[in-house]
Design an enzyme around this catalytic site. Structure first.
Site, short mmCIF file in Angstrom:
data_model
loop_
_atom_site.label_atom_id
_atom_site.label_comp_id
_atom_site.label_asym_id
_atom_site.label_seq_id
_atom_site.Cartn_x
_atom_site.Cartn_y
_atom_site.Cartn_z
N GLU A 399 0.84 -1.20 0.00
CA GLU A 399 0.00 0.00 0.00
C GLU A 399 0.88 1.26 0.00
OE1 GLU A 399 -4.24 0.00 1.79
OE2 GLU A 399 -3.05 1.15 3.20
N HIS A 428 7.05 -27.38 1.45
CA HIS A 428 6.25 -28.47 0.91
C HIS A 428 5.09 -27.93 0.09
CE1 HIS A 428 8.60 -31.23 3.35
NE2 HIS A 428 8.58 -30.24 4.24
N LYS A 533 -13.41 1.43 -3.88
CA LYS A 533 -14.47 1.80 -2.94
C LYS A 533 -15.58 2.54 -3.68
CE LYS A 533 -11.65 2.46 1.19
NZ LYS A 533 -11.08 3.47 2.06
O1 LIG Z 1 -8.95 2.47 9.58
P1 LIG Z 1 -9.89 2.71 8.45
O2 LIG Z 1 -10.12 4.16 8.19
O3 LIG Z 1 -11.18 1.98 8.66
O4 LIG Z 1 -9.23 2.16 7.14
C1 LIG Z 1 -8.91 0.81 6.98
C2 LIG Z 1 -7.97 0.61 5.84
O5 LIG Z 1 -8.51 1.10 4.66
C3 LIG Z 1 -7.54 1.79 3.90
O6 LIG Z 1 -7.77 3.15 4.02
C4 LIG Z 1 -7.58 1.41 2.46
O7 LIG Z 1 -8.86 1.60 1.98
C5 LIG Z 1 -6.24 1.41 4.55
O8 LIG Z 1 -5.22 2.27 4.28
C6 LIG Z 1 -6.66 1.34 5.96
O9 LIG Z 1 -5.73 0.68 6.75
#
Ligand SMILES: O=P(O)(O)OC[C@H]1O[C@](O)(CO)[C@@H](O)[C@@H]1O
Length: 620
Positions: A399, A428, A533
């Site tokens: 990331e 394995h 998203k």
């Molecule tokens: O802690 P949050 O805001 O729920 O985000 C969870 C995860 O989602 C992300 O923003 C990626 O969508 C990550 O970087 C982060 O760790």
């Protein structure tokens, strides 16, 4: 555009340094291991690459971004290799941690050429620690290093925030463990379980640390909901059974608006209602102040709330309340974790590459993957308790490094793929391919010297213990891979302790930061995740339109079954017909009062309507 993020309420010249390993004990006697002392302070002629070694190097490559040219070829002569091992071995005495990069083929010339980039990276790191806006896209400071050394925080307000949070969570966890804070209606009279709800950086660190460090019988056992998979959520809740009454639910989300986490919370709250339990008395939120989650927890009067700071990224949040609270509740010594991280950070501040373990990792990654991610990083801890390290590193590295544009706006499509489980188990499974197949990786071995607690070992055959086999498998695999020109790094710790785990986390956090500077990308944002998203939000918005269209047709007299084309037209989304087909197939598979005639295998034959007309929805 509709979004599924919603509400929480229901509804070039390196001066080569002399190695400082003078009469060093490599294997500490006090940890019960064999003591082998040696002096690594060699004469200058012995240091670095022998001339013969440099000659073995062949096949010049050049890199795309004008970076130092890379020469490939590995040292094979055993004496030269031993000199290389001794010359490059990094040791952190206090942490009992070693880093061996001798099986990565970088040359002295390469290291020298990289020197200006390293000095720039060290400077950037220094600025970051002083509070620079190191995440320019989001205009944020990046302060995870302050978490283990609050004195480094750029102002006293932040320092106090860190110290007060730590103090508060230690007190809270002591009170929970001692039973002073207890669930309202549990026969156990105290909390016995933790259900952690969070995803990504709000889950991976706590999962890794729990697996690595939780004692066999922790004061509170931990479970995780880290997805919006209903069956997975049901499984966790079913496993808790009546112990739901003594479960502390920790909801972790920096943004406080992540859909998967929100869904997990709503599902857990439903389970509490169905069991006649008061969720608020057992709920804890870890999130940024003022987020949706924070407001929900405040309004509903949850048991506790702990802050997640704007300047701590999810994937570097293990040393914040995100990681520390669950760890403390499991009886893990979090002050030791912080101490290990602090010690590691200190050694990562030297501007001498050879003495800086994070820089050595970054150098090795750069060499092995051409500074382009051309090879994958396979992480193989030879210790069951470190199983989740590779999964944790996957987010931390990928990331951070996997970015389309560099800091100057050039399209670079950077990355460094991480995968792995554990040795010798993987031997394995896929090590066959690593040894003989496609050469698209380098390995990181994580070695733990201590096999078992003192006094518990035994010889399962004369002179050989079970742990000796594990050791043999690691060394054998390392040699066999190298023998076939597969490069590897080895990180060695004495034991898996809170201190060494804290140090490992800090080591990789820093290595990622330095590597990002070397390849000129912003390690601290994640714009690419937003596309998925947004698309998920669009799918759910389309599903709502499909339902409205079907409802309207199903409320007619007689009911009007619709073809997929008709549904798509009435949704004003003819180009989305495939997605509409998938939405209908998914709803049909889940008994959603939807009647589909025809065969799923031939979508054109399908006609669909709802089993019931929802008159209210018609006028909504
Ligand atoms: O802690 P949050 O805001 O729920 O985000 C969870 C995860 O989602 C992300 O923003 C990626 O969508 C990550 O970087 C982060 O760790």
């Amino acid at each position: 555009m509709a979004s599924i993020s919603g509400i929480y309420s229901a509804s070039p010249t390196l001066k080569r340094q002399k190695p400082l390993l003078k009469s060093t004990s490599l294997f500490r006697k006090d940890s019960g291991s064999v003591s082998v002392s040696f002096s690594a302070r060699s004469k200058s002629a012995d240091r670095g690459f022998p001339v013969s070694v440099a000659r073995e190097i062949s096949a010049e490559l050049s890199t795309a971004d004008g970076a130092p040219a890379k020469k490939k070829g590995l040292v094979k002569d055993p004496h030269a290799l031993w000199r290389r091992y001794v010359d490059w071995l990094y040791q952190h005495k206090e942490l009992g941690l070693f880093l061996d990069v001798s099986r990565v083929g970088f040359t002295d010339e390469f290291v020298s050429e990289m020197e200006p980039r390293f000095q720039a990276a060290f400077k950037a790191m220094e600025e970051l620690e002083k509070g620079a806006i190191a995440n320019p896209d989001e205009g944020r400071m990046v302060g995870h290093y302050w978490l283990r050394n609050p004195k480094l925080a750029p102002n006293s307000f932040l320092r106090l925030q860190i110290e007060n949070t730590l103090e508060g969570l230690l007190k809270f966890s002591n009170d929970v463990v001692s039973g002073k804070i207890k669930p309202p209606s549990s026969p156990a009279g105290r909390f016995t379980q933790i259900l952690s709800v969070g995803i990504g950086g709000s889950a991976l660190g706590p999962q890794f640390v729990a697996e690595a460090l939780a004692p066999d019988n922790p004061p509170l056992k931990i479970r995780f909901i880290d997805n919006t998979d209903p069956a997975g959520i049901d499984h966790q809740i079913a496993q808790l059974g009546p112990e739901l009454a003594s479960t502390l639910v920790i909801v972790i989300s920096k943004s406080g608006g992540t859909p998967e986490t929100r869904n997990g919370l709503l599902e857990v709250q439903k389970a509490f209602r169905e069991a006649g339990l008061n969720f608020a008395k057992q709920g804890v939120a870890i999130t940024q102040e003022g987020s949706l989650l924070d407001n929900t927890a405040r309004i509903e009067g949850w048991l506790a709330r702990f802050p997640m700071f704007d300047w701590v990224g999810g994937r570097t949040s293990e040393m914040s309340a995100v990681g520390l609270l669950p760890a403390a509740l499991q009886g893990i010594d979090i002050e030791e974790m912080l101490a290990g991280a602090l010690l590691m950070d200190e050694s990562n501040r030297t501007t001498v590459v050879k003495n800086n373990p994070a820089a050595l990792l970054a150098l090795s990654w750069y060499w092995a993957s051409d500074g382009l991610g051309s090879k994958d990083m396979v992480v193989l801890p030879y210790k069951d308790s470190l199983l989740l390290f590779s999964r944790y590193l996957q987010q931390l590295v990928m990331e951070s490094i996997g970015k389309e544009f560099d800091l100057d706006g050039n399209r670079v499509n950077q990355g460094l793929t991480v995968y792995g489980n554990k040795g010798s188990t993987d031997q394995h499974a896929y090590i066959q391919q690593l040894r003989e197949g496609v050469h698209n990786f380098f390995v990181t071995f994580i070695e733990v010297l201590r096999d078992r607690p003192p006094g518990h070992d035994w010889e399962l055959e004369p002179g050989v213990t079970c742990g000796d086999y594990l050791f043999g498998m690691l060394q054998g695999t390392r040699s066999a891979l190298y023998g076939n020109d597969r490069e590897s790094i080895t990180v060695t710790v004495q034991e898996v302790t809170p201190r060494s785990v804290g140090a490992l986390i800090a080591l990789y956090e820093r290595a990622v930061g330095i590597y990002a500077s070397l390849v000129n990308i912003n390690a601290y944002h994640q714009p690419g995740v937003e596309a998925g998203k947004k698309a998920a939000g669009e799918v759910l918005a389309l599903q709502k339109r499909v339902l409205a269209v079907l409802n309207e047709a199903s409320c007619k007299e007689p009911v009007e079954p619709l073809t997929l084309e008709e549904v798509a037209d009435r949704c004003h989304s003819p180009e989305q017909i495939e997605m509409i087909y998938k939405i209908i197939a998914h709803m049909a598979a889940n008994d959603r009062a939807l009647i589909a005639e025809g065969s799923c295998g031939s979508p054109r034959s399908i006609k669909v309507f709802l089993g019931e007309c929802n008159v209210d929805a018609l006028y909504a």
